[in-house]
Design a protein around this motif. Structure first.
Motif, PDB file in Angstrom:
ATOM      1  N   ASN A  64       0.828  -1.212   0.000  1.00  0.00           N
ATOM      2  CA  ASN A  64       0.000   0.000   0.000  1.00  0.00           C
ATOM      3  C   ASN A  64       0.857   1.254   0.000  1.00  0.00           C
ATOM      4  N   ASP A  65       1.994   1.214   0.693  1.00  0.00           N
ATOM      5  CA  ASP A  65       2.908   2.370   0.690  1.00  0.00           C
ATOM      6  C   ASP A  65       3.444   2.648  -0.717  1.00  0.00           C
ATOM      7  N   ASP A  81       0.760   4.412  -2.653  1.00  0.00           N
ATOM      8  CA  ASP A  81       0.728   5.819  -2.217  1.00  0.00           C
ATOM      9  C   ASP A  81       1.884   6.605  -2.845  1.00  0.00           C
ATOM     10  N   GLU A  96       1.048   7.288  -6.500  1.00  0.00           N
ATOM     11  CA  GLU A  96       0.066   8.373  -6.634  1.00  0.00           C
ATOM     12  C   GLU A  96       0.730   9.730  -6.385  1.00  0.00           C
ATOM     13  N   ARG A  97       1.531   9.836  -5.327  1.00  0.00           N
ATOM     14  CA  ARG A  97       2.203  11.110  -5.006  1.00  0.00           C
ATOM     15  C   ARG A  97       3.132  11.555  -6.127  1.00  0.00           C
TER      16      ARG A  97
END
Length: 155
Positions: free
Chosen positions: A53-54, A57, A60-61
């Motif tokens: 999940n990291d 993220d 996406e960032r």
């Protein structure tokens, strides 16, 4: 202002028709038919690695950061989800929430309105293709952890 503006039915057809024609798009789940689109030079295609999940993220960032660097604050680009609702998207107005940058079952495409640069996610090949020098340069600086080996490029 909203950062996700749904495409009207007419604009949806126009944009997708242009994409099919401009990129010779032939969607397929069969590996002998990949890649599913022809890309203009310059381009680079990364294999996606396994993820946490990291890592999603981080993807996406970094994608939002790169898109902000190549767009004006009031500029929208096309955010396309194959065979689903598609949008005009402004990365300056907030994080993505409608269409992900990780292709988890559909083709997810982020393309500037002139089709000069873009980010194309292939769901079955598990690749991300980036075309246009200005966008490629930003991804070289802000490379997401999920980007693995280069599987194709225009070099």
């Amino acid at each position: 202002m909203d950062n996700w503006v749904p495409l009207s039915n007419e604009l949806y057809r126009l944009v997708w028709d242009k994409f099919y024609e401009h990129f010779n798009f032939k969607p397929s789940v069969h590996s002998n038919d990949w890649p599913s689109f022809s890309l203009p030079s310059p381009y680079i295609t990364y294999k996606l690695t396994s993820y946490t999940n990291d890592d999603i993220d981080d993807l996406e960032r970094n994608c939002v950061a790169c898109l902000k660097l190549v767009t004006e604050p009031d500029e929208y680009l096309y955010a396309l989800d194959w065979q689903h609702e598609s949008f005009q998207y402004n990365p300056h107005l907030g994080p993505p929430s409608t269409i992900s940058f990780y292709p988890d079952g559909d083709y997810y495409l982020f393309i500037n309105k002139d089709f000069k640069w873009g980010y194309l996610g292939h769901p079955w090949e598990q690749t991300i293709s980036i075309f246009g020098e200005v966008l490629i340069q930003q991804f070289e600086i802000n490379k997401p952890k999920l980007f693995g080996e280069v599987v194709r490029s225009s070099d």
